[in-house]
Design a protein around this motif. Structure first.
Motif, PDB file in Angstrom:
ATOM      1  N   ALA A 136       0.831  -1.207   0.000  1.00 28.83           N
ATOM      2  CA  ALA A 136       0.000   0.000   0.000  1.00 28.83           C
ATOM      3  C   ALA A 136       0.866   1.259   0.000  1.00 28.83           C
ATOM      4  O   ALA A 136       0.543   2.251  -0.662  1.00 28.83           O
ATOM      5  CB  ALA A 136      -0.936  -0.009   1.209  1.00 28.83           C
ATOM      6  N   SER A 137       1.986   1.224   0.739  1.00 30.75           N
ATOM      7  CA  SER A 137       2.886   2.373   0.750  1.00 30.75           C
ATOM      8  C   SER A 137       3.510   2.597  -0.621  1.00 30.75           C
ATOM      9  O   SER A 137       3.596   3.744  -1.110  1.00 30.75           O
ATOM     10  CB  SER A 137       3.975   2.158   1.804  1.00 30.75           C
ATOM     11  N   THR A 138       3.937   1.504  -1.260  1.00 28.20           N
ATOM     12  CA  THR A 138       4.494   1.629  -2.616  1.00 28.20           C
ATOM     13  C   THR A 138       3.444   2.156  -3.586  1.00 28.20           C
ATOM     14  O   THR A 138       3.737   3.001  -4.451  1.00 28.20           O
ATOM     15  CB  THR A 138       5.010   0.260  -3.086  1.00 28.20           C
ATOM     16  N   LEU A 139       2.214   1.664  -3.437  1.00 29.40           N
ATOM     17  CA  LEU A 139       1.136   2.136  -4.306  1.00 29.40           C
ATOM     18  C   LEU A 139       0.864   3.616  -4.090  1.00 29.40           C
ATOM     19  O   LEU A 139       0.600   4.359  -5.049  1.00 29.40           O
ATOM     20  CB  LEU A 139      -0.127   1.307  -4.044  1.00 29.40           C
ATOM     21  N   THR A 140       0.943   4.075  -2.845  1.00 36.41           N
ATOM     22  CA  THR A 140       0.708   5.501  -2.562  1.00 36.41           C
ATOM     23  C   THR A 140       1.766   6.378  -3.227  1.00 36.41           C
ATOM     24  O   THR A 140       1.446   7.399  -3.861  1.00 36.41           O
ATOM     25  CB  THR A 140       0.708   5.726  -1.051  1.00 36.41           C
ATOM     26  N   ASP A 141       3.033   5.974  -3.111  1.00 37.34           N
ATOM     27  CA  ASP A 141       4.108   6.759  -3.743  1.00 37.34           C
ATOM     28  C   ASP A 141       3.966   6.782  -5.256  1.00 37.34           C
ATOM     29  O   ASP A 141       4.118   7.832  -5.905  1.00 37.34           O
ATOM     30  CB  ASP A 141       5.465   6.178  -3.353  1.00 37.34           C
ATOM     31  N   MET A 175      -9.774  11.084 -16.289  1.00 39.57           N
ATOM     32  CA  MET A 175      -8.409  10.676 -15.952  1.00 39.57           C
ATOM     33  C   MET A 175      -7.988  11.236 -14.589  1.00 39.57           C
ATOM     34  O   MET A 175      -7.721  10.477 -13.649  1.00 39.57           O
ATOM     35  CB  MET A 175      -7.430  11.133 -17.036  1.00 39.57           C
ATOM     36  N   VAL A 176      -7.929  12.543 -14.475  1.00 43.31           N
ATOM     37  CA  VAL A 176      -7.405  13.150 -13.250  1.00 43.31           C
ATOM     38  C   VAL A 176      -8.353  12.914 -12.077  1.00 43.31           C
ATOM     39  O   VAL A 176      -7.919  12.575 -10.970  1.00 43.31           O
ATOM     40  CB  VAL A 176      -7.158  14.654 -13.466  1.00 43.31           C
ATOM     41  N   LEU A 177      -9.665  13.087 -12.312  1.00 44.15           N
ATOM     42  CA  LEU A 177     -10.628  12.952 -11.215  1.00 44.15           C
ATOM     43  C   LEU A 177     -10.632  11.536 -10.646  1.00 44.15           C
ATOM     44  O   LEU A 177     -10.684  11.356  -9.428  1.00 44.15           O
ATOM     45  CB  LEU A 177     -12.026  13.338 -11.709  1.00 44.15           C
ATOM     46  N   HIS A 178     -10.566  10.514 -11.493  1.00 42.88           N
ATOM     47  CA  HIS A 178     -10.551   9.138 -10.995  1.00 42.88           C
ATOM     48  C   HIS A 178      -9.321   8.879 -10.129  1.00 42.88           C
ATOM     49  O   HIS A 178      -9.405   8.219  -9.090  1.00 42.88           O
ATOM     50  CB  HIS A 178     -10.570   8.167 -12.177  1.00 42.88           C
ATOM     51  N   MET A 179      -8.180   9.389 -10.571  1.00 38.76           N
ATOM     52  CA  MET A 179      -6.966   9.164  -9.791  1.00 38.76           C
ATOM     53  C   MET A 179      -7.017   9.908  -8.457  1.00 38.76           C
ATOM     54  O   MET A 179      -6.578   9.398  -7.419  1.00 38.76           O
ATOM     55  CB  MET A 179      -5.746   9.592 -10.603  1.00 38.76           C
ATOM     56  N   ILE A 180      -7.568  11.132  -8.482  1.00 43.47           N
ATOM     57  CA  ILE A 180      -7.698  11.899  -7.228  1.00 43.47           C
ATOM     58  C   ILE A 180      -8.655  11.183  -6.274  1.00 43.47           C
ATOM     59  O   ILE A 180      -8.401  11.082  -5.060  1.00 43.47           O
ATOM     60  CB  ILE A 180      -8.164  13.335  -7.525  1.00 43.47           C
ATOM     61  N   GLN A 181      -9.771  10.690  -6.804  1.00 41.74           N
ATOM     62  CA  GLN A 181     -10.727   9.981  -5.950  1.00 41.74           C
ATOM     63  C   GLN A 181     -10.103   8.712  -5.370  1.00 41.74           C
ATOM     64  O   GLN A 181     -10.331   8.380  -4.197  1.00 41.74           O
ATOM     65  CB  GLN A 181     -11.978   9.632  -6.760  1.00 41.74           C
ATOM     66  N   LEU A 192       2.177   9.293 -10.447  1.00 40.81           N
ATOM     67  CA  LEU A 192       1.311   9.167 -11.613  1.00 40.81           C
ATOM     68  C   LEU A 192       0.321  10.316 -11.699  1.00 40.81           C
ATOM     69  O   LEU A 192       0.047  10.846 -12.798  1.00 40.81           O
ATOM     70  CB  LEU A 192       0.575   7.828 -11.552  1.00 40.81           C
ATOM     71  N   LEU A 193      -0.208  10.742 -10.571  1.00 43.76           N
ATOM     72  CA  LEU A 193      -1.147  11.868 -10.569  1.00 43.76           C
ATOM     73  C   LEU A 193      -0.458  13.156 -11.007  1.00 43.76           C
ATOM     74  O   LEU A 193      -1.053  13.977 -11.728  1.00 43.76           O
ATOM     75  CB  LEU A 193      -1.751  12.024  -9.171  1.00 43.76           C
ATOM     76  N   GLN A 194       0.776  13.358 -10.599  1.00 40.63           N
ATOM     77  CA  GLN A 194       1.514  14.547 -11.047  1.00 40.63           C
ATOM     78  C   GLN A 194       1.686  14.543 -12.563  1.00 40.63           C
ATOM     79  O   GLN A 194       1.538  15.583 -13.225  1.00 40.63           O
ATOM     80  CB  GLN A 194       2.879  14.590 -10.359  1.00 40.63           C
TER      81      GLN A 194
END
Length: 662
Positions: free
Chosen positions: A30-35, A111-117, A40-42
Motif C-alpha cells: 500500500a505504501s508503494t502504491l501511494t508513492d 483521468m485526473v478525477l478518478h486518480m484523485i478519488q 502518476l497523478l503529477q
C-alpha cells in the motif's frame, strides 16, 4: 485473471507475528502504491495542465487573429485578404479551441478525477484505518500489561473486574479495527487495478474524440483493446462486489462471537486442559533481570519448533531460539508479583527462563507441552498417541496410597509389557540393545508416593514388632541407642522427592528410571514443594530425621540397602533400593529418591563405607586394616575421605562425620 492475495479475517483476533508479518507485506504494498499514485497523478495533472494551457493558447490565438483588423496600421491598405484569411483561421482556431476544451474536460473528468478519488478515498481510508489499528493495538497492549501486573496477593475483586472489562473492551476494539483494516487492504488489491486502468481509458477516449478525422483509424486500432479492457474492468468490479459482500457477512459472523473470546482466563474454574500437546504457540511474559533484585516482564510471542522454544517479537521476520527443550524439566513456580508462572530448567540443573501465561489453562498446557517435548516425543511416528499414553501412565502413577503393600491393579502383564515395548520403541529408537526396558525395572502404572511418611516404617511397625517412634517427644538416643556405638556417623541434608515400588535391584538403571518418573510426575502435576530432612548414615542403619523435632521419621537397616546411585548428570539427585520382607514370605523392593545439598556421590560413598564396615566386622584383622586406612576421630569413629580432602584445604564442611550433631 490472476489470483489476488488476501489477508485471512479469521486470524485477526489471534494477531500472531505470522499475521503481522503478512500484514507488513500488504502495508508495504500500500505504501508503494501511494508513492507511485502520487507520481502518476503529477504526470496526469501535467498532461491536463498542458491541455488546459492549449485551450487558453488557442483562445488567445483566435482573439489575436481577430484583433489584426482593429490594428491602426499606417500602411494598412490592401490587408482585406489578410484580414479575411485571418478571420478564417480564427474560426478554425476557435473550432480547434472547442475540441481542446472538450478534451481538457474529458481528461479532467475521466483521468485526473478518478486518480484523485482513488488517492483521497481508498488510500486515505487505508491510511486512516492503519492509524486506528495502531492505536487499538497500543491500547490493547497497555490493558494487557495492566492486567498482567495484577497482584497475586491482596487481590482486589473490583479492580480485577474493571481491568478484565478494560482488556475485553480493548481486545474487541482491536479486533474490530483489524477486521476493517484487513478488509480495506484486501479491497485495495482490486481497486488499484481498476484505478490504473480507468484513467487511461478516459485519456484514450478523449484523444479519439479529439482527432475526429482520424477517429475511425484510431478506434480500429483501439477498439479491441478498449473492449477487452472494459470487460476486464467490469469483471473486476463484479468480483469486487461479490468479495465485499462475502467479507461483510464474514465480519458480522466474527463479531458475533461469545464475549469469553475477549476475556482472559474466562474458564478459570474448570478449564479444559489438553495435556497431550507436542507443540504450542501464544503470547507469554518473559522475566528479565535488570539488577540484583529488580526484574522486568516483556510480552513476546513464543512457539515451539521441533525440540526448541522460539521467540518472535512484533515486527520481526522470523523467530529466534530461546531454549533447547530436549531433556529439560519444567514446573510451576511461585512468583511474588505474578500469577501463572512456570520455569524451564536445563538438563544440567541450572535454572533457565521464567515465563508467565495469560491464564491457568495456558499455564498448564505450556507445562505439559514442554514436558512432552523434553521427552523427545515429537521424534516418534505418532507423537500424539505416545503423549496420550505417557500422560495416562503418569496420572495412574500419582494415585495416592498409604502403603506400597497396596499396589494398583493394572492391565494384564502381557498387555502392559506390549504397550511398554511399543512406547519405548517410539521414544528411544537409539537405545542400546542390551539396556533393560523400562517395564523390566518398574511396572507401568506403579503409584508414586510424595509424602515423607514412608511405607517401610509402617512395615517395620506392623510386621517386625518394633517399637513405634513417638513423634511428640521421644528422643533420637532413646529410640536408637546403637547410634553411639556406630563406627560411622555422617549427616547429610536431603529433600525427599518420592518413592515407588520396583521390580529388580540388579542394576542401577532402576534408580535412574525411578528418578525420571518421579521428576516427570512432579512436573506434570505441579508438585514443587519438598520436605527437608537429615539423612544420617551409620555403620548399621540409614536414618531419616526431622530437623525440627529431631525425631526419626524412617529407619532402614544398612543390610537391606541392595542398590544405591547418584544421577549421572545432576549429581545432587541420589536414590537407593530397599529390600524388605512381607508377611506372605516374599520380599518387596522400593526405591527412594532424594535431592541433597551436597553431591549425591558422597552419600553413596558413605553408604558403601558403612556396608564395608559391616563386612569387615566379621574379620577383626580386616577391620583393623580398614581403621588404619581411614582416619578416625578422637572417639574412634571414621572420617569420610571426602571430608578429609576438604579439611586439607582449610575449608571445613558443615557436615563432618562424627563431628556433626543431629
Amino acid at each position: 485473471m490472476p489470483a489476488v492475495d488476501k489477508l485471512l479475517l479469521e486470524e485477526a483476533l489471534q494477531d500472531s507475528p505470522q499475521t503481522r508479518s503478512l500484514l507488513s507485506v500488504f502495508e508495504e504494498d500500500a505504501s508503494t502504491l501511494t508513492d507511485y499514485t502520487n507520481q502518476l497523478l503529477q504526470a496526469m495533472q501535467r498532461v491536463y495542465g498542458a491541455q488546459n494551457e492549449m485551450c487558453l493558447a488557442t483562445q488567445q490565438l483566435s482573439k489575436q487573429l481577430l484583433a489584426y483588423e482593429k490594428q491602426n496600421f499606417a500602411l494598412g491598405k490592401g490587408d482585406e485578404e489578410v484580414i479575411s484569411t485571418l478571420h478564417y483561421f480564427s474560426k478554425v482556431v476557435d473550432e480547434l479551441n472547442v475540441l481542446h476544451t472538450e478534451l481538457a474536460k474529458q481528461l479532467a473528468d475521466t483521468m485526473v478525477l478518478h486518480m484523485i478519488q482513488f488517492r483521497e478515498k481508498d488510500l486515505t481510508e487505508v491510511s486512516t484505518l492503519k492509524d486506528l489499528f495502531g492505536l487499538a493495538s497500543s491500547e490493547h497492549d497497555l490493558s494487557m500489561a495492566k492486567y498482567s501486573r495484577l497482584p497475586k496477593k491482596r487481590e482486589n475483586g473490583k479492580v480485577k473486574s474493571e481491568v478484565v472489562k478494560e482488556v475485553a473492551a480493548a481486545r474487541r476494539k482491536q479486533h474490530l479495527s483489524s477486521l476493517q483494516y484487513y478488509c480495506a487492504l484486501n479491497a485495495l488489491q482490486y481497486r488499484k487495478r481498476v484505478a490504473m486502468m480507468e484513467p487511461m481509458m478516459g485519456f484514450a477516449h478523449g484523444q479519439i474524440n479529439f482527432f475526429k478525422k482520424g477517429a475511425e483509424m484510431f478506434s480500429r486500432n483501439m477498439d479491441g483493446l478498449l473492449s477487452s479492457t472494459a470487460d476486464m474492468v467490469h469483471g473486476i468490479q463484479v468480483e469486487l462486489d461479490a468479495e465485499a459482500e462475502k467479507m461483510r457477512v464474514s465480519q458480522q459472523e466474527l463479531l458475533s462471537v461469545d464475549e469469553a473470546a475477549y476475556t482472559p482466563d474466562s474458564d478459570v474454574a474448570a478449564p479444559q486442559i489438553n495435556r497431550n500437546l507436542i507443540q504450542k504457540a501464544g503470547y507469554l511474559n518473559l522475566r528479565n533481570k535488570t539488577g540484583l533484585v529488580t526484574t522486568t516482564w516483556e510480552r513476546l510471542y513464543f512457539f515451539t519448533q521441533g525440540g526448541n522454544l522460539m521467540c518472535q517479537p512484533r515486527g520481526a521476520v522470523a523467530g529466534g531460539l530461546i531454549q533447547d527443550l530436549d531433556n529439560c524439566s519444567v514446573m510451576a513456580v511461585d512468583c511474588e508479583d505474578r500469577r501463572y508462572c512456570f520455569q524451564i530448567t536445563t538438563p544440567n540443573g541450572k535454572s533457565g527462563i521464567t515465563l508467565q501465561a495469560e491464564s491457568r489453562k495456558e499455564n498448564e498446557e505450556w507445562i505439559c507441552a514442554i514436558n512432552n517435548i523434553s521427552r523427545q516425543i515429537y521424534l516418534t511416528d505418532n507423537p500424539e498417541a505416545v503423549a496420550l499414553r505417557l500422560n495416562q501412565t503418569a496420572l495412574e502413577a500419582v494415585t495416592p496410597i498409604t502403603s506400597f503393600g497396596k499396589k494398583t491393579e493394572s492391565a494384564s502383564p502381557s498387555q502392559s509389557v506390549k504397550n511398554s515395548e511399543t512406547e519405548n520403541d517410539n521414544i528411544s529408537p537409539k537405545a542400546a540393545a542390551g539396556a533393560p526396558e523400562a517395564e523390566q525395572l518398574i511396572a507401568p502404572g506403579t503409584p508414586i508416593q510424595f509424602d515423607i511418611v514412608l511405607p517401610a516404617t509402617e512395615f517395620l511397625d506392623q510386621n517386625r514388632g518394633s517399637r513405634r517412634i513417638n513423634p511428640f517427644g521421644e528422643t533420637e538416643d532413646e529410640a536408637f541407642p546403637e547410634a553411639e556405638d556406630s563406627l560411622l556417623q555422617q549427616m547429610f541434608i536431603v529433600r525427599f522427592l518420592g518413592s515407588m515400588a520396583v521390580r529388580t535391584d540388579s542394576t542401577t538403571e532402576v534408580i535412574y528410571e525411578a528418578m525420571r518418573q518421579v521428576l516427570a510426575a512432579r512436573a506434570i502435576h505441579n508438585i514443587f514443594r519438598t520436605t527437608e530432612s537429615h539423612l544420617m548414615v551409620t555403620s548399621q542403619t540409614l536414618r531419616l530425621i526431622d530437623p525440627q523435632t529431631q525425631v526419626t521419621r524412617a529407619n532402614f537397616e544398612l543390610t537391606s540397602v541392595t542398590q544405591f546411585a547418584a544421577h549421572q548428570e545432576n549429581k545432587r539427585l541420589v536414590g537407593f533400593v530397599i529390600r524388605t520382607p512381607e508377611s506372605t514370605g516374599e520380599e518387596s523392593l522400593s526405591t527412594y529418591i532424594f535431592e541433597s545439598n551436597s553431591e549425591g556421590e558422597k552419600i553413596c560413598y558413605a553408604i558403601n563405607l558403612g556396608k564395608e564396615i559391616i563386612e569387615v566386622q566379621k574379620d577383626p584383622e580386616a577391620l583393623a586394616q580398614l581403621m588404619l586406612s581411614i582416619p578416625l576421630t578422637n572417639d574412634g569413629k571414621f572420617i569420610l575421605l571426602s571430608d578429609q580432602a576438604d579439611d586439607s584445604n582449610g575449608s571445613p564442611r558443615e557436615n563432618r562425620g562424627a563431628e556433626s550433631e543431629a
